[in-house]
Design a protein around this motif. Structure first.
Motif, short mmCIF file in Angstrom:
data_model
loop_
_atom_site.label_atom_id
_atom_site.label_comp_id
_atom_site.label_asym_id
_atom_site.label_seq_id
_atom_site.Cartn_x
_atom_site.Cartn_y
_atom_site.Cartn_z
N LYS B 18 0.85 -1.21 0.00
CA LYS B 18 0.00 0.00 0.00
C LYS B 18 0.87 1.24 0.00
O LYS B 18 0.58 2.23 -0.66
N GLU B 19 1.97 1.17 0.77
CA GLU B 19 2.90 2.29 0.88
C GLU B 19 3.50 2.62 -0.50
O GLU B 19 3.55 3.78 -0.91
N VAL B 20 3.93 1.59 -1.21
CA VAL B 20 4.57 1.84 -2.50
C VAL B 20 3.55 2.37 -3.51
O VAL B 20 3.84 3.25 -4.32
N ARG B 21 2.32 1.91 -3.41
CA ARG B 21 1.27 2.45 -4.29
C ARG B 21 0.98 3.91 -3.98
O ARG B 21 0.76 4.72 -4.87
N ALA B 22 0.97 4.23 -2.67
CA ALA B 22 0.68 5.61 -2.28
C ALA B 22 1.81 6.55 -2.71
O ALA B 22 1.57 7.69 -3.08
N ARG B 23 3.03 6.04 -2.67
CA ARG B 23 4.18 6.88 -3.03
C ARG B 23 4.31 7.08 -4.53
O ARG B 23 4.94 8.01 -4.98
N MET B 24 3.74 6.15 -5.31
CA MET B 24 3.83 6.28 -6.76
C MET B 24 2.44 6.20 -7.38
O MET B 24 1.98 5.11 -7.76
N PRO B 25 1.77 7.34 -7.52
CA PRO B 25 0.41 7.33 -8.06
C PRO B 25 0.33 6.82 -9.50
O PRO B 25 -0.75 6.44 -9.95
N GLN B 26 1.46 6.81 -10.21
CA GLN B 26 1.44 6.35 -11.60
C GLN B 26 1.29 4.84 -11.71
O GLN B 26 1.08 4.31 -12.80
N LEU B 27 1.42 4.12 -10.58
CA LEU B 27 1.30 2.66 -10.63
C LEU B 27 -0.14 2.28 -10.95
O LEU B 27 -1.08 2.85 -10.41
N THR B 28 -0.30 1.28 -11.80
CA THR B 28 -1.64 0.78 -12.07
C THR B 28 -1.90 -0.51 -11.32
O THR B 28 -3.02 -0.98 -11.28
#
Lengths: 123, 142
Positions: B18-28
């Protein structure tokens, strides 16, 4: 030695107070070349400053300013960070990133030198 | 063969995803799987996690052999670029791989930075959990 290596070497040796320099592709955020840096991780700086350049390019577009970035100056308490997009056709999508020690550098001279190095750089 | 995971360790690992998704909004999307293709956690729209994890496992096998055959040691990362985006797989310890899906305009430098860090943290969490588990065939009270 490639032209990129020569330009990076030129920046490190001719610009007083230079800590590190990188040539960065702002389409990918990856560095084409780095030199110096010491404790400053230039690959991370390249990636992070790509977002700075992208944000400013977007801002210029949103404001309908028919203009381009000459350079970006970021002043820290003990460092200057200078960003200079390449203007040549072959350098499209690239920028030079230079970190300077504030106490050892002359900002006006550094900008002048970086402009010269960027102008001479054919990638 | 990868070891069996205690589901109790998963919340921390999912927190990292969740942390990595929050830090990189470009992730799909993100996907955490074992090296042999078992899905542990996923949060990805439009991809079928079991299928992708199995494909990733196969690609890792080939990638690892290429890295080894060319004297480059063990495989750490695998980056696939398609017309509409990237699929990037990173080693997270010896048994887990973290796979990230992004659009075509992602900052790859930042993707590497965030994913390597997350991979390292997930590896630490997974390794800590593995140490608490008795290894099959070894004396339990050693």
């Amino acid at each position: 030695m490639t032209t990129t290596d020569l330009a990076l070497k030129d920046a490190m040796s001719s610009i007083e107070g230079a800590i590190g320099v990188a040539l960065v592709d702002y389409n990918s955020g990856m560095a084409l070349g780095t030199l110096g840096g010491g404790e400053l991780d230039l690959t991370v700086a390249a990636a992070a400053n790509t977002d700075v350049v992208r944000a400013k390019v977007r801002a210029i577009e949103m404001l309908n300013l028919n203009s381009a970035i000459d350079d970006i100056l970021i002043t820290l308490t003990d460092q200057y960070h200078l960003i200079r997009p390449l203007t040549s056709r072959s350098g499209k999508g690239l920028f030079l990133y230079l970190a300077l020690d504030r106490n050892r550098s002359n900002l006006a001279m550094a900008r002048h030198q970086l402009r010269r190095i960027e102008g001479d750089l054919e990638v | 063969m990868s070891p069996v995971f205690d589901p109790a360790a998963l919340p921390d690992i999912i927190g990292e995803l969740k942390e990595v998704r929050a830090r990189m909004p470009q992730l799909t999307g993100v996907l955490l799987a074992t090296v042999d293709g078992l899905v542990l956690a996923h949060d990805a729209d439009g991809v079928e996690p079991e299928g992708v994890a199995a494909l990733t496992a196969a690609a890792l096998g080939v990638g690892a052999r290429v890295a080894e055959a060319t004297g480059q040691g063990s495989l750490l990362e695998l980056l696939t670029r398609g017309e509409r985006g990237y699929t990037a797989t990173y080693a997270a310890g010896a048994f887990l791989v973290l796979t990230l899906f992004t659009g075509p305009d992602v900052n790859v430098g930042l993707l590497h930075f965030e994913a390597r860090r997350a991979g390292g943290r997930i590896a630490a969490l997974a390794d800590a959990q593995l140490r608490r588990m008795p290894v099959p065939g070894s004396p339990v009270d050693a």
